[in-house]
Design a protein around this motif. Sequence first.
Motif, PDB file in Angstrom:
ATOM      1  N   VAL A 158      37.379  46.490  36.383  1.00  0.00           N
ATOM      2  CA  VAL A 158      36.609  46.561  37.623  1.00  0.00           C
ATOM      3  C   VAL A 158      35.312  47.327  37.363  1.00  0.00           C
ATOM      4  N   ARG A 159      34.204  46.733  37.688  1.00  0.00           N
ATOM      5  CA  ARG A 159      32.915  47.419  37.571  1.00  0.00           C
ATOM      6  C   ARG A 159      32.726  48.393  38.730  1.00  0.00           C
ATOM      7  N   ARG A 160      32.969  47.899  39.950  1.00  0.00           N
ATOM      8  CA  ARG A 160      32.897  48.761  41.122  1.00  0.00           C
ATOM      9  C   ARG A 160      33.555  48.029  42.293  1.00  0.00           C
ATOM     10  N   ILE A 161      33.821  48.787  43.356  1.00  0.00           N
ATOM     11  CA  ILE A 161      34.367  48.221  44.586  1.00  0.00           C
ATOM     12  C   ILE A 161      33.473  48.646  45.741  1.00  0.00           C
ATOM     13  N   PRO A 181      33.853  42.312  39.063  1.00  0.00           N
ATOM     14  CA  PRO A 181      34.473  42.385  37.732  1.00  0.00           C
ATOM     15  C   PRO A 181      33.562  43.067  36.720  1.00  0.00           C
ATOM     16  N   ARG A 182      34.179  43.692  35.735  1.00  0.00           N
ATOM     17  CA  ARG A 182      33.409  44.306  34.663  1.00  0.00           C
ATOM     18  C   ARG A 182      32.860  43.246  33.713  1.00  0.00           C
ATOM     19  N   TRP A 185      30.178  37.830  35.366  1.00  0.00           N
ATOM     20  CA  TRP A 185      30.601  37.099  36.566  1.00  0.00           C
ATOM     21  C   TRP A 185      30.474  35.600  36.317  1.00  0.00           C
ATOM     22  N   ASN A 186      31.491  34.844  36.722  1.00  0.00           N
ATOM     23  CA  ASN A 186      31.483  33.390  36.533  1.00  0.00           C
ATOM     24  C   ASN A 186      30.820  32.631  37.686  1.00  0.00           C
ATOM     25  N   ARG A 187      30.179  33.376  38.578  1.00  0.00           N
ATOM     26  CA  ARG A 187      29.458  32.807  39.732  1.00  0.00           C
ATOM     27  C   ARG A 187      30.393  32.268  40.815  1.00  0.00           C
ATOM     28  N   ARG A 188      31.678  32.602  40.735  1.00  0.00           N
ATOM     29  CA  ARG A 188      32.640  32.139  41.739  1.00  0.00           C
ATOM     30  C   ARG A 188      33.195  33.344  42.484  1.00  0.00           C
ATOM     31  N   GLY A 214      36.747  36.486  35.465  1.00  0.00           N
ATOM     32  CA  GLY A 214      35.353  36.653  35.827  1.00  0.00           C
ATOM     33  C   GLY A 214      35.022  36.398  37.278  1.00  0.00           C
ATOM     34  N   TYR A 215      36.044  36.286  38.135  1.00  0.00           N
ATOM     35  CA  TYR A 215      35.783  36.097  39.560  1.00  0.00           C
ATOM     36  C   TYR A 215      35.386  37.417  40.216  1.00  0.00           C
ATOM     37  N   ARG A 216      34.506  37.333  41.164  1.00  0.00           N
ATOM     38  CA  ARG A 216      34.326  38.414  42.126  1.00  0.00           C
ATOM     39  C   ARG A 216      35.337  38.155  43.239  1.00  0.00           C
TER      40      ARG A 216
END
Length: 440
Positions: A158-161, A181-182, A185-188, A214-216
Motif C-alpha cells: 500500500v502506498r497510502r490510504i 497500490p505501491r 497502477w494498472n489504470r483500473r 496493481g488495482y487502486r
Amino acid sequence: MDKLASRRALLGGVLGGIGAAVVAGPAEAASRTGAGAGVVGRAGSGSAAGAESAAGSGSAAGTGGLNEGVRGGKGAPRPVAPVNQEVADRFGPEYKTLPAAVAGVDIEPLIGIASAADIAAKRKGMIDYIWKGAGQPKTLPTVETDVSAPDFASLTGVRRIDRLTVPLGYQVSAKVYDIVPRRAWNRRLALYHNGHGEPFDTMLRTVQALLDRGYRVMAYAMPFQHWNQQQIADPKDPAKLLPNPSHRELPPWESTEFSALTFFLEPLTITLNYAQATYRPASVEMIGLSGGGWTTTVFAALDPRVTRSYPTAGSLPFFLRPASPKPRPTTGDWEQTKEALPGFYAATSDDFLDMYVLASVGPGRGQVQILNRFDECCFNGVGHRVYQAPVRDRVALLAGGRPEHGRWDLLEDATHDDHTISPFALSVILWDLDTTNVTT
C-alpha cells in the motif's frame, strides 16, 4: 406470442451460444498476473476433493461462457474446482435439486428488458426514485490524504490510504477508503463493498489480491455498519439525533421527497465522481459480498460507469426467494424487499432479472453473479439454474452477439458452506478481470 416476441425468442436462442463466449485481453496479461492458479489450488485441496466436478454437475459452477477459452485460446483457462463432497454430504436434496416452485415457470416474460429503450427507461426509473427526479448527484466528497486506517493495517503493498467523506441526508455521512497500490497502477479502479457486518477477512483477502495486481481499490461499508456507525436525525424533529439504526428501522425516513436508498447508493456515485475527476481510471470494477452483493447488483445496473461487476451471495429474483432452502433470510433486508419499497421494485417483470441485464449491457461491460450452493446464510440451493441461460441469452441478444458489448453469467460455488467470497470464487473473479482487460 406476437411476431416481434417470436423473433426475439428465436434470435435469443441463436445467440445463446454466442453470449457464452468470453472476451479476453492479451495473453501476457493473464500470464503476468498468474490469476487463479495458486488460489484455486488452495480452494480445491483438502476437503474440496469430492469426485463431482462443479463444471460437470449440471450446476452453474462451470457455466457455459465462463468455461470458454479466452481470445485466441492463448490465455489461462478459467479456474475450476470440484464440489466439496464432504460439505455436500451434510446437506439434503433441497440443496441439490431444483425446487418444485420453479416447475413450469416461464423465465422469458420475467425479464422485462428487450431493447435499448427499455434499458434507458428502467435505469431512469431507478434513478428518479432514488433521487426524486433530481438525477444522480454531481458533487465530490471531502478528501483526507494519507490517513491512518487500522481496519486495513494488515494489507501489504500500500502506498497510502485516503479517506473520502460523503455527506448525506439527516446528518448522516459515509466514509470510503481509497487505497493506492505501491506497485505501478494498472489504470483500473476496483470498488469493494462489504455487507451487513460481515467479518473483514473476505474484504481484506479480496482487496489484497487486487492491490497485488496493481488495482487502486475503494472500500465501502453499508450504511450504519462498521466504520459508518453513527447517529441519524429524527425525521420528525431534525434537531434530535437518534441512535445508529438497523436497516429495518429505516422506513420512517422513506418519503415522497427522500429515499433512504441514497444512504446505500449515493456514496458510490459521489466517490466515483471524484475518481473520474482526479485520476480518471480506464475501467471500474465492482465486487460485493452479501448486502454488498445487493449493492453491487443495484449500482452496476443504474450506473454504466461500472464496467465489470461480481455480486456475491447478494440476491435472487423475487420469484425464487420463497423456494430457497432458507427462505426467511433469503427474503432479504429492508432495502431488498418489494414490501418495503414498492415504488422502487415496481416492474411487472422481475426487478432483479432486469437489473442483471442492465448491469451487463454496454461497451466493455459484463457481470458474473456468484452464488454459494451451500451458503450458511442465504441465496443458496440450485434454483438459480433456471434463469442462468435466459439472462445470459437476453444479454447476448441486446449486445448484438458481441461479448465485448455485454455479457452475463453465473458461477455456482459448491466448494464450501460459508457466506463468503471463497478462494475459488476469487480466483474466477481475478481470471475474468485478467482475461477481459478493457484497458487494452
